[in-house]
Design a protein around this motif. Sequence first.
Motif, PDB file in Angstrom:
ATOM      1  N   THR A 142       0.841  -1.240   0.069  1.00  0.00           N
ATOM      2  CA  THR A 142      -0.032  -0.004  -0.025  1.00  0.00           C
ATOM      3  C   THR A 142       0.740   1.271   0.117  1.00  0.00           C
ATOM      4  N   TYR A 143       2.161   1.096  -0.221  1.00  0.00           N
ATOM      5  CA  TYR A 143       3.304   2.144   0.127  1.00  0.00           C
ATOM      6  C   TYR A 143       2.658   3.449  -1.143  1.00  0.00           C
ATOM      7  N   GLU A 144       2.676   3.037  -2.417  1.00  0.00           N
ATOM      8  CA  GLU A 144       2.523   4.201  -3.344  1.00  0.00           C
ATOM      9  C   GLU A 144       1.131   4.751  -3.154  1.00  0.00           C
ATOM     10  N   GLY A 174       0.444  13.346  -1.730  1.00  0.00           N
ATOM     11  CA  GLY A 174       1.059  14.420  -2.772  1.00  0.00           C
ATOM     12  C   GLY A 174       2.501  14.219  -2.781  1.00  0.00           C
ATOM     13  N   TYR A 175       3.058  12.844  -2.551  1.00  0.00           N
ATOM     14  CA  TYR A 175       4.554  12.700  -2.557  1.00  0.00           C
ATOM     15  C   TYR A 175       5.294  13.417  -3.870  1.00  0.00           C
ATOM     16  N   VAL A 176       6.070  14.236  -3.576  1.00  0.00           N
ATOM     17  CA  VAL A 176       6.604  14.928  -5.112  1.00  0.00           C
ATOM     18  C   VAL A 176       7.925  14.793  -5.205  1.00  0.00           C
ATOM     19  N   LEU A 204      19.465   4.251  -4.780  1.00  0.00           N
ATOM     20  CA  LEU A 204      19.757   3.625  -3.422  1.00  0.00           C
ATOM     21  C   LEU A 204      18.447   3.774  -2.667  1.00  0.00           C
ATOM     22  N   GLY A 205      17.797   2.793  -1.806  1.00  0.00           N
ATOM     23  CA  GLY A 205      16.580   2.795  -1.356  1.00  0.00           C
ATOM     24  C   GLY A 205      15.617   2.933  -2.152  1.00  0.00           C
ATOM     25  N   CYS A 206      15.559   2.171  -3.404  1.00  0.00           N
ATOM     26  CA  CYS A 206      14.563   2.311  -4.375  1.00  0.00           C
ATOM     27  C   CYS A 206      13.201   2.200  -4.184  1.00  0.00           C
ATOM     28  N   GLY A 207      12.916   1.212  -3.076  1.00  0.00           N
ATOM     29  CA  GLY A 207      11.646   0.750  -2.704  1.00  0.00           C
ATOM     30  C   GLY A 207      10.979   0.343  -4.002  1.00  0.00           C
ATOM     31  N   THR A 208       9.374   0.828  -3.933  1.00  0.00           N
ATOM     32  CA  THR A 208       8.934   0.096  -5.321  1.00  0.00           C
ATOM     33  C   THR A 208       9.134   0.611  -6.366  1.00  0.00           C
ATOM     34  N   LEU A 260       9.119   4.300  -7.338  1.00  0.00           N
ATOM     35  CA  LEU A 260       8.636   5.508  -7.716  1.00  0.00           C
ATOM     36  C   LEU A 260       9.747   6.431  -8.070  1.00  0.00           C
ATOM     37  N   SER A 261      11.024   6.286  -7.520  1.00  0.00           N
ATOM     38  CA  SER A 261      12.020   7.108  -7.705  1.00  0.00           C
ATOM     39  C   SER A 261      12.654   6.829  -9.128  1.00  0.00           C
ATOM     40  N   GLY A 262      12.824   5.668  -9.162  1.00  0.00           N
ATOM     41  CA  GLY A 262      13.155   5.130 -10.522  1.00  0.00           C
ATOM     42  C   GLY A 262      12.383   5.588 -11.741  1.00  0.00           C
ATOM     43  N   SER A 295      18.593  -0.340  -5.637  1.00  0.00           N
ATOM     44  CA  SER A 295      18.906  -0.933  -4.530  1.00  0.00           C
ATOM     45  C   SER A 295      17.971  -0.781  -3.284  1.00  0.00           C
ATOM     46  N   ASP A 296      17.669  -1.894  -2.543  1.00  0.00           N
ATOM     47  CA  ASP A 296      16.782  -2.013  -1.135  1.00  0.00           C
ATOM     48  C   ASP A 296      17.209  -2.988  -0.241  1.00  0.00           C
ATOM     49  N   PHE A 297      16.793  -2.866   0.838  1.00  0.00           N
ATOM     50  CA  PHE A 297      17.015  -4.086   1.943  1.00  0.00           C
ATOM     51  C   PHE A 297      15.686  -4.726   2.159  1.00  0.00           C
ATOM     52  N   HIS A 349      19.389  -6.490  -3.721  1.00  0.00           N
ATOM     53  CA  HIS A 349      19.176  -6.431  -2.393  1.00  0.00           C
ATOM     54  C   HIS A 349      20.325  -6.110  -1.577  1.00  0.00           C
ATOM     55  N   ALA A 350      20.434  -5.114  -0.884  1.00  0.00           N
ATOM     56  CA  ALA A 350      21.369  -4.546   0.020  1.00  0.00           C
ATOM     57  C   ALA A 350      20.970  -3.786   0.991  1.00  0.00           C
ATOM     58  N   ASP A 351      21.655  -3.678   2.178  1.00  0.00           N
ATOM     59  CA  ASP A 351      21.578  -2.957   3.342  1.00  0.00           C
ATOM     60  C   ASP A 351      22.610  -1.808   3.466  1.00  0.00           C
ATOM     61  N   LEU A 352      21.914  -0.708   3.367  1.00  0.00           N
ATOM     62  CA  LEU A 352      22.754   0.543   3.480  1.00  0.00           C
ATOM     63  C   LEU A 352      23.446   0.716   4.615  1.00  0.00           C
ATOM     64  N   HIS A 353      23.338  -0.106   5.789  1.00  0.00           N
ATOM     65  CA  HIS A 353      24.417  -0.142   7.009  1.00  0.00           C
ATOM     66  C   HIS A 353      25.472  -0.655   6.536  1.00  0.00           C
ATOM     67  N   ASN A 354      25.704  -1.539   5.576  1.00  0.00           N
ATOM     68  CA  ASN A 354      26.664  -2.301   5.073  1.00  0.00           C
ATOM     69  C   ASN A 354      27.481  -1.437   3.788  1.00  0.00           C
ATOM     70  N   ALA A 379      19.461   9.085  -3.546  1.00  0.00           N
ATOM     71  CA  ALA A 379      18.733   8.534  -2.275  1.00  0.00           C
ATOM     72  C   ALA A 379      17.475   9.195  -1.931  1.00  0.00           C
ATOM     73  N   VAL A 380      16.648   8.686  -2.606  1.00  0.00           N
ATOM     74  CA  VAL A 380      15.166   9.872  -2.456  1.00  0.00           C
ATOM     75  C   VAL A 380      14.157   9.007  -1.357  1.00  0.00           C
ATOM     76  N   GLY A 381      14.182   9.954  -0.316  1.00  0.00           N
ATOM     77  CA  GLY A 381      13.299   9.507   0.855  1.00  0.00           C
ATOM     78  C   GLY A 381      13.888   8.580   1.452  1.00  0.00           C
ATOM     79  N   VAL A 382      15.089   8.483   1.555  1.00  0.00           N
ATOM     80  CA  VAL A 382      15.937   7.490   2.425  1.00  0.00           C
ATOM     81  C   VAL A 382      16.665   8.013   3.601  1.00  0.00           C
ATOM     82  N   SER A 402      16.994   6.271  11.301  1.00  0.00           N
ATOM     83  CA  SER A 402      16.821   4.574  11.388  1.00  0.00           C
ATOM     84  C   SER A 402      16.852   3.774   9.994  1.00  0.00           C
ATOM     85  N   HIS A 403      16.958   4.665   8.908  1.00  0.00           N
ATOM     86  CA  HIS A 403      17.133   4.077   7.509  1.00  0.00           C
ATOM     87  C   HIS A 403      18.644   4.254   6.958  1.00  0.00           C
ATOM     88  N   ALA A 404      19.223   5.121   7.063  1.00  0.00           N
ATOM     89  CA  ALA A 404      20.636   5.311   6.379  1.00  0.00           C
ATOM     90  C   ALA A 404      21.534   6.426   7.233  1.00  0.00           C
TER      91      ALA A 404
HETATM   92  C1  LIG Z   1      10.385   6.281   1.972  1.00  0.00           C
HETATM   93  S1  LIG Z   1      10.967   4.763   0.881  1.00  0.00           S
HETATM   94  C2  LIG Z   1      11.375   5.669  -0.700  1.00  0.00           C
HETATM   95  C3  LIG Z   1      11.414   4.540  -1.430  1.00  0.00           C
HETATM   96  C4  LIG Z   1      11.612   5.495  -3.015  1.00  0.00           C
HETATM   97  N1  LIG Z   1      12.956   5.936  -3.178  1.00  0.00           N
HETATM   98  C5  LIG Z   1      10.593   6.378  -3.107  1.00  0.00           C
HETATM   99  O1  LIG Z   1      10.865   7.551  -3.530  1.00  0.00           O
HETATM  100  O2  LIG Z   1       9.515   6.041  -3.140  1.00  0.00           O
HETATM  101  C6  LIG Z   1      12.490   4.363   1.979  1.00  0.00           C
HETATM  102  C7  LIG Z   1      12.957   3.060   1.283  1.00  0.00           C
HETATM  103  O3  LIG Z   1      14.371   2.996   1.999  1.00  0.00           O
HETATM  104  C8  LIG Z   1      14.577   1.504   2.337  1.00  0.00           C
HETATM  105  N2  LIG Z   1      15.680   1.635   3.256  1.00  0.00           N
HETATM  106  C9  LIG Z   1      15.313   1.912   4.347  1.00  0.00           C
HETATM  107  N3  LIG Z   1      16.425   1.770   5.246  1.00  0.00           N
HETATM  108  C10 LIG Z   1      17.287   0.862   4.368  1.00  0.00           C
HETATM  109  C11 LIG Z   1      18.544   0.336   4.588  1.00  0.00           C
HETATM  110  N4  LIG Z   1      19.390   0.268   5.948  1.00  0.00           N
HETATM  111  N5  LIG Z   1      19.023  -0.495   3.588  1.00  0.00           N
HETATM  112  C12 LIG Z   1      18.536  -0.291   2.379  1.00  0.00           C
HETATM  113  N6  LIG Z   1      17.356   0.085   2.231  1.00  0.00           N
HETATM  114  C13 LIG Z   1      16.788   0.892   3.177  1.00  0.00           C
HETATM  115  C14 LIG Z   1      13.098   1.045   2.540  1.00  0.00           C
HETATM  116  O4  LIG Z   1      13.042  -0.535   2.385  1.00  0.00           O
HETATM  117  C15 LIG Z   1      12.387   1.734   1.555  1.00  0.00           C
HETATM  118  O5  LIG Z   1      12.163   1.180   0.419  1.00  0.00           O
END
Ligand SMILES: C[S@@+](CC[C@H](N)C(=O)[O-])C[C@H]1O[C@@H](n2cnc3c(N)ncnc32)[C@H](O)[C@@H]1O
Length: 218
Positions: A31-33, A40-42, A65-69, A71-73, A87-89, A109-114, A128-131, A135-137
């Motif tokens: 349901t994210y999108e 109004g996510y712009v 980075l953190g491409c999610g579903t 939307l940024s791509g 990439s996204d975790f 598939h990658a974690d931004l803490h690595n 890195a859009v919305g990332v 707690s995220h990055a």
């Molecule tokens: C708010 S969403 C933004 C998604 C997309 N960039 C957009 O603009 O719709 C944040 C994204 O960052 C990813 N994310 C958060 N922490 C992360 C991490 N430590 N490593 C990789 N991805 C992460 C989440 O899984 C999520 O898909």
Amino acid sequence: MSGERKGYLDSAYAVEDAESTRNLYKDWAATYEEEVRANGYVTPTRCAHALANLAVNSSAPLLDLGCGTGLSGEAFKAAGFETIDGSDFSEEMLAYARAKPGVYRNLIHADLHNPLPASAGDYAHIAAVGVFSPSHAPAEMIDQVIALLPPGGCFVFSLNDHALEDPSYDQRIGALSDAATAEVAFREYGEHLPARGIKAVVCVLRKLRGDIPQFAPV
Ligand SMILES: C[S@@+](CC[C@H](N)C(=O)[O-])C[C@H]1O[C@@H](n2cnc3c(N)ncnc32)[C@H](O)[C@@H]1O
């Protein structure tokens, strides 16, 4: 958001560690999108236009980075970028990005803490859009991204009002600028989720030279 369906936006600002963040996006993926569009996510469009308006080479590969579903791509594609890896975790979020034909070349598939999922010179542009949020990055990621870019390469990212409360992001931007390792090529405070009254800075850092000042904890 329609009817009784549960929203997750508020939870996104409340998570405090990587595991709860991953669990949040697992539950939110379907349901994210719908939810962010309804608010109004712009920011994806703002980031894509900021990068495209700098007259960068839109044929060169871009890492989202953190491409999610996706939307940024989609926003970078619409702005003319031809070769985009994401990439996204969250496998659950990535599944929606994978289902979008013609947006991403590769999804990782990658974690931004690595360490970031790339080698120096792989990408001319990184996003890195919305990332960025604590707690995220972490802010150290800005240094890692700049290290991967070639001189002249650009990193476009957003810092929403919640992220801006954490001084560590602006401290890293300031340290890179002061050392003339990167310059702020664009910075603008504007709409993020207008229906929620949340705004964001969109920033483009352009790499100037190769060496990176050592990260100092703040
Ligand atoms: C708010 S969403 C933004 C998604 C997309 N960039 C957009 O603009 O719709 C944040 C994204 O960052 C990813 N994310 C958060 N922490 C992360 C991490 N430590 N490593 C990789 N991805 C992460 C989440 O899984 C999520 O898909």
